[in-house]
Motif scaffolding. Structure first.
Motif, PDB file in Angstrom:
ATOM      1  N   VAL A 340       0.822  -1.208   0.000  1.00 18.11           N
ATOM      2  CA  VAL A 340       0.000   0.000   0.000  1.00 18.11           C
ATOM      3  C   VAL A 340       0.859   1.262   0.000  1.00 18.11           C
ATOM      4  O   VAL A 340       0.597   2.209  -0.754  1.00 18.11           O
ATOM      5  CB  VAL A 340      -0.964  -0.002   1.205  1.00 18.11           C
ATOM      6  N   VAL A 341       1.884   1.284   0.831  1.00 16.63           N
ATOM      7  CA  VAL A 341       2.751   2.463   0.884  1.00 16.63           C
ATOM      8  C   VAL A 341       3.483   2.647  -0.442  1.00 16.63           C
ATOM      9  O   VAL A 341       3.602   3.763  -0.968  1.00 16.63           O
ATOM     10  CB  VAL A 341       3.740   2.371   2.061  1.00 16.63           C
ATOM     11  N   ASP A 342       3.958   1.559  -1.026  1.00 15.52           N
ATOM     12  CA  ASP A 342       4.652   1.649  -2.308  1.00 15.52           C
ATOM     13  C   ASP A 342       3.704   2.163  -3.397  1.00 15.52           C
ATOM     14  O   ASP A 342       4.074   3.032  -4.204  1.00 15.52           O
ATOM     15  CB  ASP A 342       5.205   0.279  -2.704  1.00 15.52           C
ATOM     16  N   ALA A 343       2.479   1.654  -3.410  1.00 13.09           N
ATOM     17  CA  ALA A 343       1.494   2.122  -4.392  1.00 13.09           C
ATOM     18  C   ALA A 343       1.157   3.589  -4.167  1.00 13.09           C
ATOM     19  O   ALA A 343       0.972   4.356  -5.130  1.00 13.09           O
ATOM     20  CB  ALA A 343       0.233   1.262  -4.308  1.00 13.09           C
ATOM     21  N   ALA A 344       1.082   4.002  -2.913  1.00 10.63           N
ATOM     22  CA  ALA A 344       0.790   5.401  -2.604  1.00 10.63           C
ATOM     23  C   ALA A 344       1.899   6.320  -3.118  1.00 10.63           C
ATOM     24  O   ALA A 344       1.627   7.400  -3.660  1.00 10.63           O
ATOM     25  CB  ALA A 344       0.610   5.575  -1.100  1.00 10.63           C
ATOM     26  N   VAL A 345       3.141   5.890  -2.935  1.00 12.16           N
ATOM     27  CA  VAL A 345       4.272   6.670  -3.450  1.00 12.16           C
ATOM     28  C   VAL A 345       4.155   6.809  -4.972  1.00 12.16           C
ATOM     29  O   VAL A 345       4.344   7.894  -5.536  1.00 12.16           O
ATOM     30  CB  VAL A 345       5.610   6.011  -3.055  1.00 12.16           C
ATOM     31  N   LEU A 353       8.762  11.481  -2.669  1.00 10.06           N
ATOM     32  CA  LEU A 353      10.144  11.111  -2.392  1.00 10.06           C
ATOM     33  C   LEU A 353      10.932  12.228  -1.722  1.00 10.06           C
ATOM     34  O   LEU A 353      12.095  12.028  -1.356  1.00 10.06           O
ATOM     35  CB  LEU A 353      10.852  10.705  -3.694  1.00 10.06           C
ATOM     36  N   ARG A 354      10.305  13.378  -1.558  1.00  9.55           N
ATOM     37  CA  ARG A 354      11.005  14.491  -0.907  1.00  9.55           C
ATOM     38  C   ARG A 354      11.121  14.236   0.585  1.00  9.55           C
ATOM     39  O   ARG A 354      10.175  13.791   1.236  1.00  9.55           O
ATOM     40  CB  ARG A 354      10.266  15.805  -1.140  1.00  9.55           C
ATOM     41  N   ARG A 355      12.288  14.524   1.124  1.00  5.93           N
ATOM     42  CA  ARG A 355      12.520  14.360   2.556  1.00  5.93           C
ATOM     43  C   ARG A 355      11.497  15.166   3.349  1.00  5.93           C
ATOM     44  O   ARG A 355      11.287  16.332   3.079  1.00  5.93           O
ATOM     45  CB  ARG A 355      13.939  14.807   2.904  1.00  5.93           C
ATOM     46  N   GLY A 356      10.849  14.523   4.289  1.00  4.46           N
ATOM     47  CA  GLY A 356       9.860  15.186   5.117  1.00  4.46           C
ATOM     48  C   GLY A 356       8.431  14.934   4.695  1.00  4.46           C
ATOM     49  O   GLY A 356       7.503  15.208   5.465  1.00  4.46           O
ATOM     50  N   HIS A 357       8.205  14.407   3.495  1.00  2.66           N
ATOM     51  CA  HIS A 357       6.850  14.077   3.058  1.00  2.66           C
ATOM     52  C   HIS A 357       6.361  12.861   3.860  1.00  2.66           C
ATOM     53  O   HIS A 357       7.133  11.978   4.223  1.00  2.66           O
ATOM     54  CB  HIS A 357       6.834  13.760   1.562  1.00  2.66           C
TER      55      HIS A 357
END
Length: 397
Positions: A340-345, A353-357
């Motif tokens: 799920v997290v990979d699909a969301a990305v 992929l930005r630091r802090g997102h």
């Protein structure tokens, strides 16, 4: 109430915990230093009374390990707490869970003196606990651990060897340590010890890991432990380790479900607003189908986690099928969260992929649960072993 439907009180409690995590705990988490114990965050968990739930169990059945009813929250409520905290603040969830994992052997198997000394400060958030099982050559194969507990002249033991991949190390105040007291005896030759961090000969080194929570290695150079430090019985420490893991594996799944739900909700919001190809992303069938798959898998994982926790509450830690259910819950939930997290990305694109997102944070957090407390491959092994054992016990038709 069944394992598949929460009552209004539980639903309200989950909402309250999400708000608490977002408003009270996340600001403390943001001030913490990655890779180190965030003691103000742990203290806040204690002050808010959240850590109490880690040490309150109620088994509805009368099987082995049953305890008197009254005021206990049980494994299901532990899962609901972890899921709710993870949704809003993974750092708070991890700090909460590590207190439970490290101190549960003391709670369940410790002597009255050990419990009186260590559990009150753990519950208050003033002492940090750690579960020290894994070694450089014995991670998932816990029965193969080699940390040696060699008898000394005083009637105790000297611990010599290493532990590795230990959460909260080397900054914990005490460790539940598993060492070999009977060489060559496999799982039957392991003893659990409570080892304070200031014990002579115990040193540690932090490890720079992908996950933001503290993980380190421990070195034991003739660390003395006595009979008063034993958790449970000599040579019965493997049972201490496994009952602890069976208690927490479904709630590892709950942690994963919380992350998956957070990623799913972020994706719903993003795809409903992001314009592309003359409309919004949600208007694309490929996107809608992807989101539907994410939601279905998340709900399926959630139900298996709840069912495993409810079974634990009903039957106790030694109940039939508990190990299998716990393994199934952890397996499906952690693998689902990764998906799920990979699909969301992917659906968010480069911004994720930005630091802090949020998704950059979840992407780093979601990988480790598929490994710790028994890798996915180990969970499949446990499930298969339990299934074949049950099959062999069935009478012929």
């Amino acid at each position: 109430m069944t394992a598949f439907s929460l009552n209004p009180e539980q639903t309200a409690r989950c909402a309250e915990l999400r708000t608490l995590a977002a408003e009270r705990l996340r600001p403390l988490a943001e001030k913490g230093e990655p890779g180190h114990v965030n003691r103000p965050l742990v203290a806040a968990l204690g002050e808010l009374g959240l850590l109490d739930a880690l040490f309150e169990e109620r088994f509805e059945g009368g099987g082995a390990g049953a305890s008197p009813p009254g005021g206990a929250s049980g494994a299901l409520d532990l899962c609901l707490t972890r899921e709710s905290l993870a949704y809003a603040c993974t750092e708070a969830e991890t700090a909460f869970a590590l207190q439970g994992l490290g101190a549960h052997p003391v709670h369940a198997h410790g002597s009255p003196e050990q419990r009186e000394r260590w559990l009150p400060p753990v519950r208050a958030g003033h002492a940090v606990a750690a579960f020290a099982l894994s070694e450089p050559g014995a991670g998932s194969d816990a029965a193969a651990l080699s940390l040696a507990a060699e008898p000394d002249a005083s009637g105790g033991w000297r611990l010599t060897g290493e532990k590795c991949w230990i959460s909260n190390a080397p900054e914990a105040d005490f460790y539940s340590v598993f060492a070999r007291t009977s060489p060559g005896a496999g799982a039957r030759g392991v003893t659990a010890f409570l080892v304070p961090a200031d014990r002579a000969g115990l040193t540690g080194t932090p490890l720079d890991m992908l996950s933001p929570h503290p993980i380190g290695a421990l070195a034991f150079d003739g660390v003395r432990v006595g009979t008063e430090d034993v958790l449970g019985e000599v040579d019965r420490g493997f049972r201490v380790a496994m009952t602890t893991l069976n208690r927490f594996r479904p709630s590892v799944g709950a942690f994963a479900v919380g992350m998956a739900q957070s990623a799913l909700d972020a994706t719903l919001a993003h795809t409903a607003e992001r314009t592309a190809f003359g409309g919004t992303l949600k208007d694309l069938q490929s996107v809608g189908h992807q989101v539907a798959e994410m939601a279905t898998r998340t709900e399926a994982a959630r139900l298996m986690v709840y069912a495993a926790a409810a079974a634990y509450d009903s039957e106790g830690p030694q109940g039939p099928g508990i190990a299998r259910r716990a393994a199934m819950a952890k397996l499906i939930a952690t693998e689902t969260a990764q998906y799920v997290v990979d699909a969301a990305v992917q659906l968010h694109g480069a911004r994720a992929l930005r630091r802090g997102h949020l998704l950059e944070h979840l992407y780093r957090e979601v990988r480790a649960p598929r490994i710790y407390e028994g890798a996915s491959e180990v969970q499949r092994t446990i499930i298969a072993k339990e299934l074949y054992a049950a099959h062999e016990e069935e009478p012929p038709a």
